[in-house]
Motif scaffolding. Structure first.
Motif, short mmCIF file in Angstrom:
data_model
loop_
_atom_site.label_atom_id
_atom_site.label_comp_id
_atom_site.label_asym_id
_atom_site.label_seq_id
_atom_site.Cartn_x
_atom_site.Cartn_y
_atom_site.Cartn_z
N GLY A 1 0.87 -1.22 0.07
CA GLY A 1 0.06 0.08 0.02
C GLY A 1 0.86 1.10 0.01
N GLY A 2 0.03 2.46 0.14
CA GLY A 2 0.76 3.89 -0.20
C GLY A 2 1.39 4.12 -1.29
N SER A 3 2.31 5.08 -1.24
CA SER A 3 3.12 5.61 -2.27
C SER A 3 4.24 6.08 -1.75
N ARG A 4 5.59 6.25 -2.29
CA ARG A 4 6.67 6.90 -1.59
C ARG A 4 6.29 8.14 -1.30
N GLU A 5 5.67 8.90 -2.04
CA GLU A 5 5.38 10.16 -1.42
C GLU A 5 4.57 10.34 0.06
N ALA A 6 3.45 9.41 -0.14
CA ALA A 6 2.60 9.43 0.97
C ALA A 6 3.42 8.87 2.20
N ASP A 7 4.10 7.60 1.95
CA ASP A 7 4.93 7.13 3.21
C ASP A 7 5.85 8.07 3.75
N ASP A 8 6.61 8.93 2.89
CA ASP A 8 7.77 9.92 3.26
C ASP A 8 7.00 10.90 4.01
N GLU A 9 5.86 11.26 3.66
CA GLU A 9 4.98 12.22 4.53
C GLU A 9 4.54 11.90 5.84
N LEU A 10 4.44 10.32 5.95
CA LEU A 10 4.06 10.03 7.32
C LEU A 10 5.00 9.84 8.20
N GLY A 11 6.20 9.43 7.50
CA GLY A 11 7.71 9.37 8.23
C GLY A 11 8.11 10.75 8.79
N ALA A 12 8.10 11.74 8.12
CA ALA A 12 8.16 12.98 8.33
C ALA A 12 7.54 13.77 9.31
N ALA A 13 6.11 13.54 9.39
CA ALA A 13 5.22 13.86 10.31
C ALA A 13 5.29 12.97 11.83
N ALA A 14 5.78 11.75 11.55
CA ALA A 14 5.87 10.96 12.76
C ALA A 14 7.45 11.39 13.51
N TRP A 15 8.35 11.59 12.60
CA TRP A 15 9.76 11.84 13.26
C TRP A 15 10.01 12.66 14.55
N ASP A 16 9.43 13.85 14.55
CA ASP A 16 9.46 14.71 15.83
C ASP A 16 8.98 13.98 16.99
N ALA A 17 7.94 13.23 16.76
CA ALA A 17 7.05 12.56 17.75
C ALA A 17 7.94 11.42 18.24
N VAL A 18 8.28 10.68 17.41
CA VAL A 18 9.27 9.67 17.73
C VAL A 18 10.62 10.10 18.44
N ALA A 19 11.23 11.01 17.81
CA ALA A 19 12.45 11.52 18.39
C ALA A 19 12.14 12.07 20.00
N GLY A 20 11.22 12.81 19.94
CA GLY A 20 10.77 13.55 21.28
C GLY A 20 10.49 12.52 22.29
N LEU A 21 9.81 11.33 22.15
CA LEU A 21 9.62 10.34 23.01
C LEU A 21 10.77 9.53 23.42
N VAL A 22 11.72 9.27 22.50
CA VAL A 22 13.03 8.44 22.69
C VAL A 22 13.69 9.42 23.58
N LEU A 23 13.85 10.61 23.23
CA LEU A 23 14.54 11.42 24.11
C LEU A 23 14.08 12.06 25.45
N GLY A 24 12.66 11.61 25.43
CA GLY A 24 12.06 12.11 26.64
C GLY A 24 11.72 13.63 26.82
N THR A 25 11.82 14.22 25.35
CA THR A 25 11.18 15.71 25.46
C THR A 25 10.10 16.02 25.24
N THR A 26 9.15 14.97 24.89
CA THR A 26 7.58 15.31 24.60
C THR A 26 7.19 14.12 25.34
N ARG A 27 5.70 14.39 25.63
CA ARG A 27 4.67 13.33 26.06
C ARG A 27 3.68 13.23 25.18
#
Length: 272
Positions: free
Chosen positions: A244-270
């Motif tokens: 499923g998906g497309s490279r464009e949509a998959d990249d958009e999801l990855g970009a949207a998720a990255w800040d939340a992912v990094a924030g949770l791993v680092l503990g800077t966001t909840r």
């Protein structure tokens, strides 16, 4: 004795450590996510990317894989990190969620998650993906009369049909996500053709909400099963199937998720 051979572990060490660590798990491809581990290291996170089947002394396929493998790896990260997260994709998300139910972790990130335990097959015999103390976890059997109608095959309907047809087994196989004491983030492409990860995410959210626990979810309506983070190459390999998906949509999801992912791993966001 360690359950992961050194040859099956990639350790990415940050130049400037933050005290955070993450265990990185691939899905059914069986690869070691070394590039993803290095991405975390560039952000100050010590990352262990491991092979969890098909490696030295490991199960040949994702069938009856001991959860102790992941628990031991979390304990190893704890030796050098103040904060530990587990991140997995697909079957690896299944493992990440289960790991968080059995040992304290600060965050679990599940990309293309499942809400129940599934089986694997070896030499014609089906059994749970996972064991605990040598005992297979309850699992949802597949609908044995299901036939793929697309080429390459889409398996989303197989998983959906199997859960609907076996409600008692699905209830027994539900991942007890309310036991996860750390933060939980789900990353979902709603065009996932491998399994109905959007439905599974909703079930995880509901189960945790019933226990008074928040769950963060990042979604994209057009993204598929595979989610690359910014700067990562498009994932490849694994069983031939429609994802499923497309490279464009998959990249958009990855970009949207990255800040939340990094924030949770680092503990800077909840989670909200």
């Amino acid at each position: 004795m360690a359950l992961v051979d050194e040859a099956d572990r990639h350790v990415a060490i940050p130049v400037t450590p933050t005290g955070a660590g993450v265990l990185v798990l691939a899905g059914s491809s069986g690869r070691i996510e070394s590039d993803r581990a290095e991405l975390f290291a560039r952000h100050g996170v010590r990352a262990h990317a491991i092979r969890w089947f098909g490696g030295a002394g490991q199960r040949r396929v994702p069938r009856e894989v001991p959860l102790e493998l992941f628990l031991d790896e979390v304990a190893l990260l704890r030796e050098s990190c103040d904060r530990v997260a587990v991140l997995g994709t697909s079957f690896g998300a299944e493992a990440a969620l289960l790991t968080g139910t059995r040992t304290p972790v600060d965050a679990v990130i599940a990309i293309a998650p499942t809400s129940v335990v599934w089986p694997g097959i070896l030499d014609g015999s089906w059994s749970s993906h996972w064991t605990a103390a040598g005992v297979p976890l309850p699992w949802v059997p597949f609908a044995d009369d299901w036939i793929a109608t697309t080429d390459p095959p889409e398996f989303r309907d197989l998983y959906r049909t199997s859960v609907d047809r076996h409600p008692a087994e699905a209830q027994a196989a539900a991942i007890p996500v309310e036991r996860i004491t750390g933060d939980v983030l789900l990353v979902v492409g709603e065009d996932d053709r491998v399994w109905p990860s959007a439905r599974f995410a909703d079930e995880i959210v509901a189960r945790r909400a019933a226990a008074g626990l928040p769950t963060a979810v990042v979604r994209h309506p057009l993204a598929g099963h595979r989610v690359p983070f910014p700067g990562e190459a498009a994932p490849s390999g694994g069983t031939r199937m429609a994802r499923g998906g497309s490279r464009e949509a998959d990249d958009e999801l990855g970009a949207a998720a990255w800040d939340a992912v990094a924030g949770l791993v680092l503990g800077t966001t909840r989670p909200d």
